[in-house]
Design a protein around this motif. Structure first.
Motif, mmCIF file in Angstrom:
data_model
loop_
_atom_site.group_PDB
_atom_site.id
_atom_site.type_symbol
_atom_site.label_atom_id
_atom_site.label_comp_id
_atom_site.label_asym_id
_atom_site.label_seq_id
_atom_site.Cartn_x
_atom_site.Cartn_y
_atom_site.Cartn_z
ATOM 1 N N GLY A 127 -63.284 -19.475 -7.104
ATOM 2 C CA GLY A 127 -63.153 -19.197 -8.528
ATOM 3 C C GLY A 127 -61.729 -18.952 -8.979
ATOM 4 O O GLY A 127 -61.480 -18.798 -10.176
ATOM 5 N N ALA A 128 -60.771 -18.930 -8.042
ATOM 6 C CA ALA A 128 -59.371 -18.723 -8.427
ATOM 7 C C ALA A 128 -58.821 -19.912 -9.195
ATOM 8 O O ALA A 128 -57.933 -19.763 -10.042
ATOM 9 N N ALA A 129 -59.313 -21.109 -8.889
ATOM 10 C CA ALA A 129 -58.939 -22.323 -9.618
ATOM 11 C C ALA A 129 -60.198 -22.927 -10.218
ATOM 12 O O ALA A 129 -61.284 -22.815 -9.658
ATOM 13 N N ARG A 130 -60.054 -23.577 -11.368
ATOM 14 C CA ARG A 130 -61.236 -24.160 -12.009
ATOM 15 C C ARG A 130 -61.369 -25.650 -11.763
ATOM 16 O O ARG A 130 -62.310 -26.289 -12.226
ATOM 17 N N GLY A 131 -60.435 -26.213 -11.018
ATOM 18 C CA GLY A 131 -60.530 -27.624 -10.682
ATOM 19 C C GLY A 131 -59.394 -28.021 -9.763
ATOM 20 O O GLY A 131 -58.325 -27.405 -9.773
ATOM 21 N N LEU A 132 -59.647 -29.050 -8.944
ATOM 22 C CA LEU A 132 -58.670 -29.569 -8.003
ATOM 23 C C LEU A 132 -58.259 -30.974 -8.419
ATOM 24 O O LEU A 132 -59.112 -31.848 -8.607
ATOM 25 N N VAL A 133 -56.956 -31.179 -8.562
ATOM 26 C CA VAL A 133 -56.388 -32.504 -8.796
ATOM 27 C C VAL A 133 -55.627 -32.884 -7.538
ATOM 28 O O VAL A 133 -54.793 -32.099 -7.065
ATOM 29 N N ASP A 136 -48.895 -41.706 -16.028
ATOM 30 C CA ASP A 136 -50.038 -41.797 -16.944
ATOM 31 C C ASP A 136 -51.348 -41.370 -16.282
ATOM 32 O O ASP A 136 -52.126 -40.576 -16.829
ATOM 33 N N SER A 137 -51.607 -41.928 -15.098
ATOM 34 C CA SER A 137 -52.881 -41.677 -14.438
ATOM 35 C C SER A 137 -53.007 -40.220 -13.998
ATOM 36 O O SER A 137 -54.078 -39.617 -14.123
ATOM 37 N N LEU A 138 -51.932 -39.640 -13.480
ATOM 38 C CA LEU A 138 -51.981 -38.240 -13.073
ATOM 39 C C LEU A 138 -52.170 -37.327 -14.276
ATOM 40 O O LEU A 138 -52.947 -36.358 -14.220
ATOM 41 N N ILE A 139 -51.488 -37.608 -15.362
ATOM 42 C CA ILE A 139 -51.670 -36.798 -16.574
ATOM 43 C C ILE A 139 -53.119 -36.874 -17.044
ATOM 44 O O ILE A 139 -53.741 -35.861 -17.385
ATOM 45 N N ASN A 140 -53.687 -38.079 -17.038
ATOM 46 C CA ASN A 140 -55.081 -38.224 -17.441
ATOM 47 C C ASN A 140 -56.018 -37.503 -16.473
ATOM 48 O O ASN A 140 -57.058 -36.970 -16.881
ATOM 49 N N ALA A 141 -55.664 -37.493 -15.182
ATOM 50 C CA ALA A 141 -56.493 -36.784 -14.200
ATOM 51 C C ALA A 141 -56.487 -35.282 -14.459
ATOM 52 O O ALA A 141 -57.520 -34.605 -14.318
ATOM 53 N N ILE A 142 -55.335 -34.745 -14.823
ATOM 54 C CA ILE A 142 -55.241 -33.312 -15.149
ATOM 55 C C ILE A 142 -56.077 -33.011 -16.391
ATOM 56 O O ILE A 142 -56.836 -32.032 -16.431
ATOM 57 N N ARG A 143 -55.961 -33.850 -17.393
ATOM 58 C CA ARG A 143 -56.752 -33.644 -18.607
ATOM 59 C C ARG A 143 -58.246 -33.758 -18.321
ATOM 60 O O ARG A 143 -59.062 -32.997 -18.864
ATOM 61 N N ALA A 144 -58.618 -34.709 -17.469
ATOM 62 C CA ALA A 144 -60.035 -34.883 -17.132
ATOM 63 C C ALA A 144 -60.570 -33.659 -16.390
ATOM 64 O O ALA A 144 -61.689 -33.194 -16.660
ATOM 65 N N ALA A 145 -59.786 -33.127 -15.455
ATOM 66 C CA ALA A 145 -60.216 -31.919 -14.734
ATOM 67 C C ALA A 145 -60.401 -30.761 -15.704
ATOM 68 O O ALA A 145 -61.358 -29.968 -15.587
ATOM 69 N N SER A 171 -45.835 -27.562 -22.442
ATOM 70 C CA SER A 171 -46.041 -26.798 -23.672
ATOM 71 C C SER A 171 -47.518 -26.574 -23.974
ATOM 72 O O SER A 171 -47.856 -25.907 -24.963
ATOM 73 N N GLN A 172 -48.391 -27.110 -23.134
ATOM 74 C CA GLN A 172 -49.836 -27.016 -23.363
ATOM 75 C C GLN A 172 -50.462 -26.233 -22.208
ATOM 76 O O GLN A 172 -50.947 -26.809 -21.249
ATOM 77 N N THR A 173 -50.454 -24.934 -22.301
ATOM 78 C CA THR A 173 -50.868 -24.108 -21.169
ATOM 79 C C THR A 173 -52.359 -24.220 -20.861
ATOM 80 O O THR A 173 -52.800 -23.761 -19.802
ATOM 81 N N ASP A 174 -53.142 -24.825 -21.755
ATOM 82 C CA ASP A 174 -54.536 -25.104 -21.400
ATOM 83 C C ASP A 174 -54.610 -25.979 -20.149
ATOM 84 O O ASP A 174 -55.587 -25.914 -19.402
ATOM 85 N N TYR A 175 -53.585 -26.796 -19.952
ATOM 86 C CA TYR A 175 -53.560 -27.700 -18.809
ATOM 87 C C TYR A 175 -52.756 -27.135 -17.633
ATOM 88 O O TYR A 175 -52.421 -27.873 -16.694
ATOM 89 N N ALA A 176 -52.455 -25.862 -17.651
ATOM 90 C CA ALA A 176 -51.599 -25.276 -16.616
ATOM 91 C C ALA A 176 -52.168 -25.520 -15.218
ATOM 92 O O ALA A 176 -53.362 -25.346 -14.972
ATOM 93 N N PHE A 177 -51.288 -25.936 -14.323
ATOM 94 C CA PHE A 177 -51.675 -26.174 -12.935
ATOM 95 C C PHE A 177 -50.568 -25.684 -12.015
ATOM 96 O O PHE A 177 -49.394 -25.609 -12.405
ATOM 97 N N ALA A 178 -50.960 -25.335 -10.805
ATOM 98 C CA ALA A 178 -50.002 -24.983 -9.764
ATOM 99 C C ALA A 178 -50.137 -25.994 -8.636
ATOM 100 O O ALA A 178 -51.224 -26.520 -8.378
ATOM 101 N N VAL A 179 -49.039 -26.247 -7.965
ATOM 102 C CA VAL A 179 -49.002 -27.232 -6.889
ATOM 103 C C VAL A 179 -49.032 -26.535 -5.537
ATOM 104 O O VAL A 179 -48.273 -25.582 -5.297
#
Length: 343
Positions: free
Chosen positions: A109-115, A322-331, A33-41
């Motif tokens: 520049g297609a992605a702004r960070g790598l998790v 928990d750790s992966l969610i925090n990693a996404i937020r940190a990126a 629900s928080q698209t600011d954190y949107a990521f693709a795998v």
């Protein structure tokens, strides 16, 4: 004011036989629900579809629109089935391929960070992987890309510090080597580079205007004036003096056993640690589940969870995200700090 960031994050699936696929879905469910954190795998869409809703996409630009409805996946299929808890070198080319593509997406520049989800180095070594881990591999992949500062890679681990309403950050001079080899890998240039990369990253990536660093000693009691080892007297004290003349706010070397209680943590923004457990034991004691691994000194944003593949619990549905969610937020946060500012 910063320019709006529209590119999504990209996540490499890691070892498909570990907990990565499960954790990716749990992280998506928590953040959908928080698209600011949107990521693709980058990974195998069929494998991920067996664990929850997915939205296969053809281009990373489709990520944000797809994110609320299903896990966006850039389908890069495996050549053999992935069995939970049964690591197999047959997957190694796919694992490293997902990482390489993630790096390319960030550099373009297609992605702004790598998790990066966890990998098992033993699986990759069986097929000739020549790096101690993700950190060094990413350093090699980006070696020819310009970077505006002191070059890493440097491994930072960070965890929430509720007692101080802040975060504990530790950086490592040596990482995955035997304790018996640590002294041989320490040099004035190694620790000097560590300090400069960390100082610059605190400003650029974390918005710390005037970073305060502290250096841990190598020996018990920081050598006690040379009576319990001379590394502090011969190497570390002169280095700290040099770093101060170069404009860094750094103290030490100080006994590691006095650096990590709540009052001490208020006195610095990052602790420079000389070997793996010197930094990881206090960090994981402070927050075992929520720590994040961040690579400093690279021309891309990279974070990862601070744990391994979890083969022993893979497929059981009990892995904590928990750790992966925090990693996404940190990126996300670091990418915003790196974004250009408007005038």
């Amino acid at each position: 004011m910063r320019l709006p960031v529209t590119a999504p994050l990209v996540l490499s699936l890691g070892d498909p036989c570990g907990t990565g696929p499960e954790l990716v879905h749990k992280a998506w469910a928590a953040l959908r629900s928080q698209t600011d954190y949107a990521f693709a795998v980058l990974g195998d869409a069929d494998l991920l579809a067996s664990l929850g809703p997915v939205r296969p996409i053809h281009d990373l630009s489709e990520t944000i629109a797809a994110f609320p409805d299903g896990l966006p996946v850039l389908d890069r299929p495996l050549s053999a089935p992935a069995r939970p808890g049964q690591p197999d070198p047959v997957h190694a080319p796919h694992i490293t391929g997902w990482i390489r593509e993630g790096v390319c997406l960030c550099l373009s520049g297609a992605a702004r960070g790598l998790v990066t989800a966890p990998i098992a180095k033993s699986v990759l070594y069986a097929t000739g992987f020549a790096f101690p881990g993700h950190t060094e591999y990413l350093g090699d992949l980006t070696a020819d890309t310009p970077y505006p500062g002191t070059r890493g890679p440097v491994m930072m681990l960070t965890a929430p510090d509720a007692a101080n309403d802040s975060a504990l950050r530790v950086v490592l001079a040596t990482i995955h080597i035997p304790l018996s080899e640590v002294k041989a890998h320490l040099s004035a240039e190694t620790v000097r580079t560590l300090a400069h990369v960390t100082h610059e990253a605190l400003i650029r990536d974390f918005g710390v205007a005037k970073p305060r660093l502290v250096l841990a000693g190598l020996n018990p009691h920081a050598g006690e004036d040379g009576t319990i080892g001379r590394e502090e007297v011969d190497l570390l004290q002169p280095l700290v003096a040099t770093l101060r003349t170069e404009g860094l706010d750094i103290s030490g070397p100080l006994p590691a056993d006095t650096l990590f209680h709540a009052e001490a943590r208020r006195t610095y923004d990052a602790a420079l640690c000389l070997y793996h457990d010197q930094g990881l034991i206090p960090l994981k004691t402070l927050d075992f589940w929520g720590g994040v691994n961040i690579t400093l000194g690279l021309p891309l944003v990279r974070t990862s969870p601070d744990h391994g593949t979890g083969f022993a619990i893979a497929g059981k549905g009990i892995a904590r995200p928990d750790s992966l969610i925090n990693a996404i937020r940190a990126a996300h946060d670091i990418s915003l700090n790196r974004a250009p500012k408007t005038t």
